[in-house]
Design an enzyme around this catalytic site. Structure first.
Site, PDB file in Angstrom:
ATOM      1  N   GLU A   1       2.271 -10.187   0.398  1.00 52.03           N
ATOM      2  CA  GLU A   1       2.562  -8.753   0.334  1.00 52.03           C
ATOM      3  C   GLU A   1       4.072  -8.560   0.556  1.00 52.03           C
ATOM      4  OE1 GLU A   1      -0.164  -6.275   2.515  1.00 52.03           O
ATOM      5  OE2 GLU A   1       0.773  -4.422   1.814  1.00 52.03           O
TER       6      GLU A   1
ATOM      7  N   ASP B   1       1.007 -17.482  -4.426  1.00 55.41           N
ATOM      8  CA  ASP B   1       1.753 -16.510  -5.236  1.00 55.41           C
ATOM      9  C   ASP B   1       0.788 -15.800  -6.178  1.00 55.41           C
ATOM     10  OD1 ASP B   1       3.633 -14.957  -6.418  1.00 55.41           O
ATOM     11  OD2 ASP B   1       4.585 -16.576  -7.560  1.00 55.41           O
TER      12      ASP B   1
ATOM     13  N   ASP C   1       0.851  -1.201   0.000  1.00 62.06           N
ATOM     14  CA  ASP C   1       0.000   0.000   0.000  1.00 62.06           C
ATOM     15  C   ASP C   1       0.888   1.253   0.000  1.00 62.06           C
ATOM     16  OD1 ASP C   1       0.850  -0.587   2.648  1.00 62.06           O
ATOM     17  OD2 ASP C   1      -0.734   0.642   3.497  1.00 62.06           O
TER      18      ASP C   1
ATOM     19  N   HIS D   1       1.644  -8.907  -3.609  1.00 58.92           N
ATOM     20  CA  HIS D   1       0.642  -7.865  -3.361  1.00 58.92           C
ATOM     21  C   HIS D   1       1.406  -6.561  -3.207  1.00 58.92           C
ATOM     22  CE1 HIS D   1      -3.280  -6.290  -1.945  1.00 58.92           C
ATOM     23  NE2 HIS D   1      -2.553  -5.517  -1.145  1.00 58.92           N
TER      24      HIS D   1
HETATM   25  O1  G3I Z   1       1.310 -12.613  17.361  1.00 53.27           O
HETATM   26  C1  G3I Z   1       0.097 -13.353  17.184  1.00 53.27           C
HETATM   27  C2  G3I Z   1       0.284 -14.760  17.667  1.00 53.27           C
HETATM   28  O2  G3I Z   1       0.530 -14.753  19.046  1.00 53.27           O
HETATM   29  C3  G3I Z   1      -0.960 -15.557  17.314  1.00 53.27           C
HETATM   30  O3  G3I Z   1      -0.749 -16.901  17.649  1.00 53.27           O
HETATM   31  C4  G3I Z   1      -1.249 -15.464  15.822  1.00 53.27           C
HETATM   32  C5  G3I Z   1      -2.513 -16.207  15.432  1.00 53.27           C
HETATM   33  O4  G3I Z   1      -3.167 -15.625  14.355  1.00 53.27           O
HETATM   34  O5  G3I Z   1      -1.387 -14.104  15.469  1.00 53.27           O
HETATM   35  C6  G3I Z   1      -0.255 -13.336  15.716  1.00 53.27           C
HETATM   36  O6  G3I Z   1      -0.528 -12.016  15.354  1.00 53.27           O
HETATM   37  C7  G3I Z   1      -0.614 -11.705  13.998  1.00 53.27           C
HETATM   38  C8  G3I Z   1       0.387 -10.593  13.767  1.00 53.27           C
HETATM   39  O7  G3I Z   1       0.224 -10.044  12.511  1.00 53.27           O
HETATM   40  C9  G3I Z   1       1.822 -11.111  13.881  1.00 53.27           C
HETATM   41  O8  G3I Z   1       2.748 -10.087  13.738  1.00 53.27           O
HETATM   42  C10 G3I Z   1      -2.024 -11.284  13.680  1.00 53.27           C
HETATM   43  O9  G3I Z   1      -2.865 -12.408  13.691  1.00 53.27           O
HETATM   44  C11 G3I Z   1      -2.063 -10.647  12.312  1.00 53.27           C
HETATM   45  O10 G3I Z   1      -3.366 -10.171  12.011  1.00 53.27           O
HETATM   46  C12 G3I Z   1      -1.075  -9.515  12.252  1.00 53.27           C
HETATM   47  O11 G3I Z   1      -0.974  -9.056  10.953  1.00 53.27           O
HETATM   48  C13 G3I Z   1      -0.485  -7.760  10.715  1.00 53.27           C
HETATM   49  C14 G3I Z   1      -1.306  -7.210   9.559  1.00 53.27           C
HETATM   50  O12 G3I Z   1      -0.799  -5.970   9.161  1.00 53.27           O
HETATM   51  C15 G3I Z   1      -2.779  -7.046   9.923  1.00 53.27           C
HETATM   52  O13 G3I Z   1      -2.943  -6.133  10.928  1.00 53.27           O
HETATM   53  C16 G3I Z   1       0.979  -7.860  10.309  1.00 53.27           C
HETATM   54  O14 G3I Z   1       1.788  -8.183  11.434  1.00 53.27           O
HETATM   55  C17 G3I Z   1       1.449  -6.544   9.720  1.00 53.27           C
HETATM   56  O15 G3I Z   1       2.741  -6.751   9.183  1.00 53.27           O
HETATM   57  C18 G3I Z   1       0.503  -6.064   8.634  1.00 53.27           C
HETATM   58  O16 G3I Z   1       0.925  -4.817   8.203  1.00 53.27           O
HETATM   59  C19 G3I Z   1       0.324  -4.287   7.035  1.00 53.27           C
HETATM   60  C20 G3I Z   1      -0.156  -2.898   7.402  1.00 53.27           C
HETATM   61  O17 G3I Z   1      -1.210  -2.989   8.328  1.00 53.27           O
HETATM   62  C21 G3I Z   1      -0.591  -2.121   6.166  1.00 53.27           C
HETATM   63  N1  G3I Z   1       0.435  -2.127   5.162  1.00 53.27           N
HETATM   64  C22 G3I Z   1       0.833  -3.438   4.754  1.00 53.27           C
HETATM   65  C23 G3I Z   1       1.370  -4.228   5.942  1.00 53.27           C
HETATM   66  C24 G3I Z   1       1.881  -5.595   5.517  1.00 53.27           C
HETATM   67  O18 G3I Z   1       0.865  -6.502   5.237  1.00 53.27           O
HETATM   68  O1  9MR Z   2      -3.652  -3.499   0.160  1.00 47.83           O
HETATM   69  C1  9MR Z   2      -3.917  -3.667   1.546  1.00 47.83           C
HETATM   70  C2  9MR Z   2      -2.698  -4.231   2.242  1.00 47.83           C
HETATM   71  O2  9MR Z   2      -1.630  -3.314   2.169  1.00 47.83           O
HETATM   72  C3  9MR Z   2      -3.026  -4.586   3.680  1.00 47.83           C
HETATM   73  O3  9MR Z   2      -1.963  -5.300   4.266  1.00 47.83           O
HETATM   74  C4  9MR Z   2      -4.273  -5.429   3.746  1.00 47.83           C
HETATM   75  C5  9MR Z   2      -4.697  -5.721   5.188  1.00 47.83           C
HETATM   76  O4  9MR Z   2      -4.944  -4.555   5.870  1.00 47.83           O
HETATM   77  O5  9MR Z   2      -5.334  -4.808   3.093  1.00 47.83           O
HETATM   78  C6  9MR Z   2      -5.109  -4.579   1.724  1.00 47.83           C
HETATM   79  O6  9MR Z   2      -6.219  -3.974   1.181  1.00 47.83           O
HETATM   80  C7  9MR Z   2      -7.327  -4.837   0.987  1.00 47.83           C
HETATM   81  C8  9MR Z   2      -8.436  -4.534   1.984  1.00 47.83           C
HETATM   82  O7  9MR Z   2      -8.010  -4.822   3.290  1.00 47.83           O
HETATM   83  C9  9MR Z   2      -9.669  -5.328   1.651  1.00 47.83           C
HETATM   84  N1  9MR Z   2     -10.096  -5.119   0.286  1.00 47.83           N
HETATM   85  C10 9MR Z   2      -9.049  -5.455  -0.705  1.00 47.83           C
HETATM   86  C11 9MR Z   2      -7.783  -4.663  -0.457  1.00 47.83           C
HETATM   87  C12 9MR Z   2      -6.677  -5.118  -1.398  1.00 47.83           C
HETATM   88  O8  9MR Z   2      -6.922  -4.852  -2.684  1.00 47.83           O
END
Ligand code: G3I
Ligand code: 9MR
Length: 569
Positions: free
Chosen positions: A548, A539, A179, A493
């Site tokens: 991503e 993929d 993003d 992604h």
């Molecule tokens: O740490 C827990 C663990 O204890 C548990 O057992 C496990 C079970 O699901 O979950 C773990 O946490 C996860 C966490 O990432 C680990 O770092 C959460 O479920 C998971 O939802 C969380 O995902 C994060 C994601 O955003 C959704 O919020 C990612 O860390 C984080 O890297 C990702 O970041 C996104 C930004 O929001 C937006 N930009 C892109 C970026 C990369 O995808």
């Molecule tokens: O593109 C977004 C990505 O950077 C985030 O990690 C992800 C989870 O927050 O969300 C992606 O955006 C999606 C949105 O959450 C749901 N609709 C589709 C979007 C991707 O095209």
């Protein structure tokens, strides 16, 4: 020279759709001559393996496979081929009678140079507020996107001198991931890890030509790249009170378009404790690492340190300002409900910089349990890394002993797992979370710290295994780094990779990797082939939960590639 094997080719084509057996798994880039060299072989009838010269097919090494065992994360019975004794530069394949050969890999003194260059240049191509011409970006040249010179203060971030709707300038920085938003919390660990890479391996980076826009200005290129993000981070501090905005973002995620086509209004949102502390830690680190280059920018490191102390003070006065996503904002949260670790990390960097008792006390405060690796929400190990590295500068050098104990406790836990793992990986089954490929590389970064402290070879061997895993020694037989290896990820992604009309994705990016959480299943029409942790990967560009890219995931790749190049002798 590369002779694709039928099965490996089929696995590649089918990646994302269905899981085909990877066959013999090996780091597809290869190894430095002195490195431990392991391949993972599906358990079968044969006990012996060979390494053959890729051009002539002649055997250059032979050995016996280790015992068969089933890896719980993949459900597959595997055996280890150890050909560490082969040190001659060349191109090779691993061969076991009755199985297709492995992909070709090389042994050479520069095994990870191009990888490290590519992984850092991924940040250059990820810069906001800049046009990238063909001299810098080659085929990935693109017009300027997101000038961020008219950013609105969101109501959640309003202050006396900056009421809601105030227009501020907050240009530069890197887009976070797939993003186009910019998040301080995730910038924190990313920027620190790149600064640490330079601080620990300056000789490697001083010679690494990256061809960034600032190349030739007398500052090492990796630091030029980091400065692009530091310049942005500095704008995220509210001049009124020293607090730091959590993120600069659109209200909703953009479509899959190029940066210049993504023109929705941008906001700075809520000042948080985590943002202030991550900012404080990074600015204090930057003041230390960039001080030798102050001649190029007089007073810069002092400004960084002053900004850091102001942010710290704000956090002390606002210790529980946790991120709460406003109702009208739908982008990433990087919400962290526990900020003790952020306090310790920031205090560690500020103690190193100032020697003040206030920081020292917080830096050394008792840590609950062993934290095996850092992550965006778990930054305490970053403070230990700095304290151990900076022993000579500490007001009380013995304070580094506690950091050393913490690092070795973490590394020993990882080492024990690596030794017991059928796939020889420090990753536990429960480590397969969103961004699992970065978990294993952050573990490698901790193992590298232990090696730097003790010179015990197994720490480096376990770190090598982590890199091997991301570059092809995994049950999908893929390189999880775009543009590198025989079978790389092709459909991350990542908005520019999707929208630029070029078939190949932007190179040098580590994709998030297998994640049985499958939080994107609702947005992806293709189903995951498996729920098994190490196989739960698609993929396909819709798969933001497994495919991503992100600045915090690439940073340990940059670090570990540099470490192995610098230490593997
Ligand atoms: O740490 C827990 C663990 O204890 C548990 O057992 C496990 C079970 O699901 O979950 C773990 O946490 C996860 C966490 O990432 C680990 O770092 C959460 O479920 C998971 O939802 C969380 O995902 C994060 C994601 O955003 C959704 O919020 C990612 O860390 C984080 O890297 C990702 O970041 C996104 C930004 O929001 C937006 N930009 C892109 C970026 C990369 O995808
Ligand atoms: O593109 C977004 C990505 O950077 C985030 O990690 C992800 C989870 O927050 O969300 C992606 O955006 C999606 C949105 O959450 C749901 N609709 C589709 C979007 C991707 O095209």
């Amino acid at each position: 020279m590369y002779r694709p094997t039928l099965l490996a080719g089929a696995a590649f084509l089918a990646a994302g759709a269905a899981h085909a057996a990877a066959g013999i798994e090996v780091n597809q880039l290869g190894f430095l001559p002195a490195a431990q060299k392991l391949a993972v072989v599906p358990a079968g009838a044969n006990d012996r393996f060979k390494v053959v010269d890729a051009a002539s097919g002649k055997a250059v090494f032979e050995g016996t496979l280790g015992p068969a065992a089933t890896w719980d994360a993949s459900g597959e019975a595997v055996r280890i081929a150890d050909f560490s004794g082969l040190r001659t530069a060349g191109a090779y394949r691993v061969a076991v009678s009755g199985q297709p050969d492995s992909p070709v890999f090389t042994i050479g003194a520069d095994a990870y140079r191009a990888l490290d260059v590519g992984a850092i240049r991924a940040y250059t191509l990820q810069r906001a507020s800049i046009a990238l011409d063909a001299r810098i970006a080659g085929p990935y040249a693109r017009p300027l996107g997101h000038p961020d010179d008219k950013v609105l203060v969101h109501e959640s971030a309003a202050s006396g001198t900056r009421p809601a709707g105030t227009v501020i300038k907050s240009p530069k920085g890197w887009y976070d991931a797939g993003d186009y938003n910019k998040y301080i919390v995730n910038s924190g660990i990313s920027t620190y890890t790149l600064l640490a890479a330079y601080e620990h391996f300056p000789a490697w980076f001083d010679k690494l030509a990256l061809n960034v826009p600032e190349t030739g200005n007398g500052v090492p290129d990796i630091l030029n790249e980091v400065l692009w993000n530091l310049d942005w981070m500095a704008t995220m501090q509210d001049p009124e009170d020293g607090g730091v905005y959590h993120k600069l973002t659109n209200k909703s995620f953009d479509g899959m378009v190029m940066p210049d086509r993504a023109t929705a209004p941008r906001y700075v949102v809520q000042k948080t404790t985590a943002a202030a502390l991550d900012f404080a830690a990074v600015m204090a680190t930057a003041s230390r690492v960039l001080a030798p280059f102050d001649t190029k920018a007089p007073g810069r490191s002092q400004r960084y340190l002053a900004a850091s102390e102001r942010a710290w003070r704000w956090a002390v006065n606002n210790p529980a300002a946790l991120y709460r996503q406003p109702a009208d904002i739908r982008t990433g949260t990087y919400g962290d409900e526990k900020v003790d670790d952020e306090f310790s990390w920031a205090a560690s960097e500020l103690y190193i910089a100032t020697g003040k008792d206030e920081y020292r006390t917080r830096a050394l405060a008792a840590a609950p349990g062993v934290q095996t690796e850092p992550g965006w929400a778990d930054v305490r190990p970053l403070g230990w890394i700095s304290l151990a590295q900076q022993r000579a500068r500490l007001k009380k050098p013995d304070d580094a002993d506690e950091a050393r104990r913490q690092i070795l406790a973490a590394a020993d836990k990882l080492l024990a797992r690596w030794q017991a793992s059928p796939a020889r990986l420090s990753l536990a089954k429960s480590d397969f979370v969103w961004g699992s490929n970065a978990v294993v590389l952050n573990q490698a970064m901790m193992l590298v710290q232990a090696y730097r402290l003790t010179h015990k070879a197994d720490y480096l061997n376990a770190a090598q295994s982590a890199l091997d895993y991301t570059l092809g020694r995994n049950p999908l037989g893929m390189s999880y780094v775009t543009g590198f290896g025989a079978h790389p990820a092709m459909h991350p992604h990542h908005r520019p990779s999707e929208a630029d009309g070029i078939a190949a994705p932007v190179p040098g990016w580590l994709v998030g990797g297998p994640n049985p959480g499958q939080q994107d299943a609702k947005d992806c029409r293709v189903a995951y082939a498996s729920k098994l942790p190490a196989l739960s990967y698609l993929d396909i560009a819709c798969s933001y939960a497994s495919n991503e890219v992100a600045i915090n995931w690439n940073a340990p790749l940059v670090y570990v590639a540099a470490a192995l190049q610098s230490l593997e002798r």
